[in-house]
Design a protein around this motif. Structure first.
Motif, PDB file in Angstrom:
ATOM      1  N   CYS A 165      -2.128  -6.240 -12.345  1.00 18.57           N
ATOM      2  CA  CYS A 165      -1.891  -7.348 -11.414  1.00 18.57           C
ATOM      3  C   CYS A 165      -3.104  -8.277 -11.445  1.00 18.57           C
ATOM      4  CB  CYS A 165      -1.624  -6.823 -10.003  1.00 18.57           C
ATOM      5  SG  CYS A 165      -2.948  -5.889  -9.290  1.00 18.57           S
ATOM      6  N   VAL A 195     -11.167  -2.464 -11.592  1.00 21.86           N
ATOM      7  CA  VAL A 195     -10.982  -3.586 -10.670  1.00 21.86           C
ATOM      8  C   VAL A 195     -11.967  -4.644 -11.158  1.00 21.86           C
ATOM      9  CG1 VAL A 195     -11.066  -4.293  -8.258  1.00 21.86           C
ATOM     10  CG2 VAL A 195     -10.589  -1.908  -8.834  1.00 21.86           C
ATOM     11  N   TYR A 252     -15.766  -4.122 -10.503  1.00 18.14           N
ATOM     12  CA  TYR A 252     -16.162  -3.702  -9.163  1.00 18.14           C
ATOM     13  C   TYR A 252     -16.004  -2.202  -8.995  1.00 18.14           C
ATOM     14  CZ  TYR A 252     -15.814  -8.665  -7.981  1.00 18.14           C
ATOM     15  OH  TYR A 252     -15.973 -10.005  -7.948  1.00 18.14           O
ATOM     16  N   ALA A 253     -14.995  -1.670  -9.616  1.00 17.05           N
ATOM     17  CA  ALA A 253     -14.737  -0.220  -9.469  1.00 17.05           C
ATOM     18  C   ALA A 253     -13.838   0.237 -10.616  1.00 17.05           C
ATOM     19  CB  ALA A 253     -14.061   0.059  -8.147  1.00 17.05           C
ATOM     20  N   LEU A 277     -10.788   2.929 -11.318  1.00 12.37           N
ATOM     21  CA  LEU A 277      -9.839   3.831 -10.666  1.00 12.37           C
ATOM     22  C   LEU A 277      -9.303   4.805 -11.706  1.00 12.37           C
ATOM     23  CD1 LEU A 277      -7.874   1.026  -8.802  1.00 12.37           C
ATOM     24  CD2 LEU A 277      -9.698   2.450  -7.870  1.00 12.37           C
ATOM     25  N   PHE A 302      -3.553   1.904  -5.885  1.00 16.04           N
ATOM     26  CA  PHE A 302      -4.002   0.531  -5.620  1.00 16.04           C
ATOM     27  C   PHE A 302      -2.783  -0.375  -5.436  1.00 16.04           C
ATOM     28  CE2 PHE A 302      -2.832  -1.290  -9.662  1.00 16.04           C
ATOM     29  CZ  PHE A 302      -2.839  -0.206 -10.524  1.00 16.04           C
ATOM     30  N   GLU A 328      -1.943  -1.715  -2.561  1.00 12.40           N
ATOM     31  CA  GLU A 328      -1.283  -1.532  -1.261  1.00 12.40           C
ATOM     32  C   GLU A 328      -1.599  -2.666  -0.300  1.00 12.40           C
ATOM     33  OE1 GLU A 328      -3.954  -0.391  -2.220  1.00 12.40           O
ATOM     34  OE2 GLU A 328      -5.371  -0.002  -0.632  1.00 12.40           O
ATOM     35  N   ILE A 329      -2.777  -3.356  -0.492  1.00 17.25           N
ATOM     36  CA  ILE A 329      -3.240  -4.320   0.517  1.00 17.25           C
ATOM     37  C   ILE A 329      -2.242  -5.474   0.686  1.00 17.25           C
ATOM     38  CG2 ILE A 329      -5.095  -5.945   1.093  1.00 17.25           C
ATOM     39  CD1 ILE A 329      -7.036  -4.034  -0.244  1.00 17.25           C
ATOM     40  N   SER A 330      -1.805  -6.002  -0.435  1.00 22.72           N
ATOM     41  CA  SER A 330      -0.950  -7.192  -0.348  1.00 22.72           C
ATOM     42  C   SER A 330       0.452  -6.897   0.150  1.00 22.72           C
ATOM     43  CB  SER A 330      -0.898  -7.881  -1.704  1.00 22.72           C
ATOM     44  OG  SER A 330      -0.432  -6.962  -2.655  1.00 22.72           O
ATOM     45  N   ARG A 383      -1.077 -11.855  -0.913  1.00 25.74           N
ATOM     46  CA  ARG A 383      -1.577 -12.091  -2.286  1.00 25.74           C
ATOM     47  C   ARG A 383      -2.494 -10.954  -2.715  1.00 25.74           C
ATOM     48  NH1 ARG A 383       0.796 -16.760  -4.520  1.00 25.74           N
ATOM     49  NH2 ARG A 383       1.805 -17.659  -2.708  1.00 25.74           N
ATOM     50  N   ARG A 384      -2.492 -10.698  -4.035  1.00 26.05           N
ATOM     51  CA  ARG A 384      -3.373  -9.652  -4.574  1.00 26.05           C
ATOM     52  C   ARG A 384      -4.827 -10.024  -4.341  1.00 26.05           C
ATOM     53  NH1 ARG A 384      -0.290  -5.297  -5.156  1.00 26.05           N
ATOM     54  NH2 ARG A 384       1.397  -5.550  -6.631  1.00 26.05           N
ATOM     55  N   ILE A 408      -6.512  -6.084 -11.653  1.00 25.98           N
ATOM     56  CA  ILE A 408      -6.592  -4.682 -12.085  1.00 25.98           C
ATOM     57  C   ILE A 408      -6.214  -4.639 -13.558  1.00 25.98           C
ATOM     58  CG2 ILE A 408      -5.697  -2.343 -11.749  1.00 25.98           C
ATOM     59  CD1 ILE A 408      -7.068  -3.147  -9.267  1.00 25.98           C
ATOM     60  N   ILE A 467     -11.566  -1.878   2.269  1.00 28.43           N
ATOM     61  CA  ILE A 467     -11.789  -2.703   1.060  1.00 28.43           C
ATOM     62  C   ILE A 467     -11.947  -4.169   1.462  1.00 28.43           C
ATOM     63  CG2 ILE A 467     -10.755  -3.513  -1.097  1.00 28.43           C
ATOM     64  CD1 ILE A 467      -9.483  -0.787  -1.404  1.00 28.43           C
TER      65      ILE A 467
HETATM   66  N1  LIG Z   1     -13.349  -2.868  -4.623  1.00 25.20           N
HETATM   67  C1  LIG Z   1     -12.195  -2.232  -4.783  1.00 25.20           C
HETATM   68  N2  LIG Z   1     -12.173  -0.902  -5.027  1.00 25.20           N
HETATM   69  C2  LIG Z   1     -11.017  -0.251  -5.212  1.00 25.20           C
HETATM   70  N3  LIG Z   1      -9.823  -0.859  -5.203  1.00 25.20           N
HETATM   71  C3  LIG Z   1      -9.783  -2.156  -4.971  1.00 25.20           C
HETATM   72  C4  LIG Z   1     -10.951  -2.916  -4.760  1.00 25.20           C
HETATM   73  N4  LIG Z   1     -10.576  -4.188  -4.563  1.00 25.20           N
HETATM   74  C5  LIG Z   1      -9.250  -4.233  -4.640  1.00 25.20           C
HETATM   75  N5  LIG Z   1      -8.752  -3.016  -4.892  1.00 25.20           N
HETATM   76  C6  LIG Z   1      -7.335  -2.640  -5.074  1.00 25.20           C
HETATM   77  O1  LIG Z   1      -6.810  -3.583  -5.994  1.00 25.20           O
HETATM   78  C7  LIG Z   1      -5.563  -4.019  -5.478  1.00 25.20           C
HETATM   79  C8  LIG Z   1      -5.135  -5.411  -5.899  1.00 25.20           C
HETATM   80  O2  LIG Z   1      -3.919  -5.685  -5.241  1.00 25.20           O
HETATM   81  P1  LIG Z   1      -3.857  -5.571  -3.650  1.00 25.20           P
HETATM   82  O3  LIG Z   1      -4.652  -6.641  -3.086  1.00 25.20           O
HETATM   83  O4  LIG Z   1      -2.442  -5.446  -3.246  1.00 25.20           O
HETATM   84  O5  LIG Z   1      -4.578  -4.185  -3.353  1.00 25.20           O
HETATM   85  C9  LIG Z   1      -5.792  -4.019  -3.984  1.00 25.20           C
HETATM   86  C10 LIG Z   1      -6.545  -2.728  -3.788  1.00 25.20           C
HETATM   87  O6  LIG Z   1      -5.667  -1.644  -3.727  1.00 25.20           O
END
Ligand SMILES: Nc1ncnc2c1ncn2[C@@H]1O[C@@H]2COP(=O)(O)O[C@H]2[C@H]1O
Length: 550
Positions: free
Chosen positions: A374, A393, A402-403, A405, A411, A413-415, A427-428, A432, A469
């Motif tokens: 994404c 990431v 940044y990280a 995984l 991952f 899940e936020i959006s 938005r993402r 990734i 995050i």
């Molecule tokens: N610094 C981070 N460390 C781990 N996971 C992250 C970090 N930043 C973003 N993500 C993951 O990357 C995803 C990108 O899509 P989302 O924003 O839906 O959700 C985000 C998180 O799950």
């Protein structure tokens, strides 16, 4: 096959209840399946040996005690088989019928019984007429063939390698056919006279061709040459030989056709199986050929397919399992994916029922090295769980990581969670990128929302991780909590206003009722007055009339 006797003993012990007369076999049981396999031996024995002893008389005579022992052993098994058949239940409206009198009646009135009986008729008494060297009198033993078919069908449905089994079965049938043909060839040679011409079997008095083994193998080889249409056999010399060759060549054509047909079927079914497991590469290739696709993209697609094939990655499992009823599908999905899913941190503390619901909604996906799962700013529609591989990431420059995984992380899940105060909304929040090949499970926003609505604890856990995050990235509005409190205040105010409004409405309604009733009263009073006034006026008129008459 080697552990069958032991297995049979234990299952026999298990299946024979105290009263043997009540004993009924369930055809779906392992015992019945094993018994069918055991029955393959006497049936195949009779199909191979009777004709061998009849045509190769020396073989028949030399090992007579062995043959007689095996003959009566096979007869014994035929008998036991009939007893087991009588005691085999059948399903009526899904329920196993165990009533022995009924089962007996059913078997005795079936065609099966007639065949079974015919195959066990003691035709051996004819030995007294034709002599002990005439095994052909036992030819009726071949009538037990349907049992062999049943046994082979059962194996075919049970085996995990049905194609291998089908080819092996075909080869065995062809071997038996060649064997019979070899026997007939030797019988014809003996009838015409061995060594009487170049086509028949050479003279048996010649030491080179005298041994039994040489007789059989020569005939088998000769028969194979004809039936596989290899040819290269001596020219027939007599009418009988011509007839034999013609019949054989006709059979050979059928054999050839059935081999080609069966092998073709197997190839088609293997390809179908591959197409079920993997996305159809041929179709995609044809599509790519008809469009101008860059070489680099073509290469990436090919690499992706290769990776799937080589590593046996099945990404169409949802379609494959679709054919099963839901409870079986859940059980399979649980046994295959639950170990992976329960390693994922958010799901570790979840109830089993949540995982069972989730597991059916997961879609496997495979990403190639360097591919983006994404990109920052895209609208999120699903989240991902990593089953294998590593993903980074990455910042917008595509270099800064940044990280990283790895397996059991999730991952995306936020959006899709609508976290309050999330500046990026739906938005993402990051890019990734797959570092090598990675296997993911994707879970759509709708499915996740559905499941989480019933499991609020898991929802809170997911949101908490997302908030952490977002805070780290400075993308969570500071005022988020204040806003929340204010929103709550506004909500309580609205609630209060609403209840006040309700009270006012009630009071108003009561006033309206009172107003209406006083209206009614006033109207009635008016009517009364009018009536009274009318009465008084009338009285005056009568009084005037009366006084004028006087
Ligand atoms: N610094 C981070 N460390 C781990 N996971 C992250 C970090 N930043 C973003 N993500 C993951 O990357 C995803 C990108 O899509 P989302 O924003 O839906 O959700 C985000 C998180 O799950």
């Amino acid at each position: 096959m080697t552990d069958h006797p032991h297995f049979l003993l234990s299952t026999l012990h298990h299946h024979f209840p105290l009263s043997w007369k009540e004993w009924v076999v369930d055809p779906a049981e392992q015992f019945y399946y094993v018994w069918l396999q055991v029955m393959i031996f006497p049936i195949v024995y009779n199909w191979v040996i009777i004709i061998l002893r009849t045509c190769f008389t020396t073989i028949g005579v030399s090992y007579l005690p062995v043959w007689l022992t095996l003959d009566y052993l096979s007869d014994l098994m035929y008998m036991v088989d009939m007893i087991i058949t009588v005691h085999t239940g059948y399903l009526d409206q899904g329920i196993l019928i165990k009533d022995l009198t009924h089962l007996k009646k059913r078997y005795l009135h079936s065609k099966h019984f007639l065949l079974d009986l015919a195959s066990l008729l003691p035709t051996d008494v004819l030995y007294f007429v034709f002599g002990i060297q005439t095994p052909l009198v036992r030819i009726n033993r071949l009538l037990r063939m349907p049992r062999l078919d049943e046994a082979l069908d059962r194996i075919e449905t049970r085996t995990s390698y049905p194609n291998t089994f089908r080819i092996s079965k075909l080869m065995i049938y062809i071997f038996v056919l060649i064997h019979w043909n070899a026997c007939f060839y030797f019988a014809l040679s003996s009838y015409v006279g061995c060594g009487s011409d170049i086509w028949v079997y050479p003279n048996v008095s010649d030491p080179e061709f005298a041994s039994m083994r040489r007789q059989y193998f020569y005939c088998f080889w000769f028969s194979t040459l004809i039936l596989t249409t290899v040819g290269d056999v001596p020219q027939p010399q007599r009418e009988e030989e011509y007839l034999f060759m013609t019949a054989d060549l006709l059979i050979a054509v059928l054999v050839f056709a059935s081999v080609v047909g069966n092998v073709g079927d197997v190839i088609v079914s293997l390809r179908d199986r591959d197409n079920v497991f993997f996305p159809n590469h041929e179709l995609v290739k044809a599509y790519l050929r008809s469009h101008l696709i860059s070489k680099e993209l073509n290469q990436r697609i090919n690499n992706w397919y290769q990776h799937l094939y080589i590593n046996k990655k099945i990404i169409r499992e949802n379609e494959i399992l679709q054919q099963l009823p839901i409870h079986l599908r859940t059980e399979i999905a649980v046994s295959v994916h639950l170990p992976t899913l329960s390693k994922v941190t958010i799901f570790q503390s979840c109830e089993k029922s949540l995982l069972e619901e989730l597991v059916l909604k997961l879609t496997p996906q495979v990403f190639s090295p360097g591919e983006y799962v994404c990109r920052k700013g895209d609208v999120g529609h699903e989240m991902y769980i990593i089953t294998d591989g590593k993903l980074a990431v990455v910042a917008d420059d595509g270099v800064t990581e940044y990280a990283v995984l790895s397996e059991s992380n999730f991952f995306g899940e936020i959006s899709i969670l609508n976290i309050k105060g999330n500046k990026s909304g739906n938005r993402r929040t990051a890019n990734i990128r797959s570092i090598g090949y990675s296997d993911l499970f994707s879970l759509s926003k709708e499915d996740l929302t559905d499941v989480l609505s019933e499991f609020p604890a898991a929802k809170r856990h997911l949101e908490e991780k997302g908030r952490q995050i977002l805070t780290k990235m400075g993308m969570l509005e500071e005022t988020g909590e204040q806003e929340e409190a204010e929103a709550e205040k506004v909500e309580s105010k609205i609630n209060r206003l609403e209840s006040n409004l309700e009270i006012l409405q009630t009071k108003l309604a009561r006033l309206m009722v009172e107003l209406e009733s006083s209206n009614h009263k006033a109207q009635a009073r008016m009517e009364q007055l009018e009536w009274e006034l009318g009465d008084a006026a009338c009285g005056d008129v009568w009084l005037n009339l009366y006084s004028s008459r006087l």
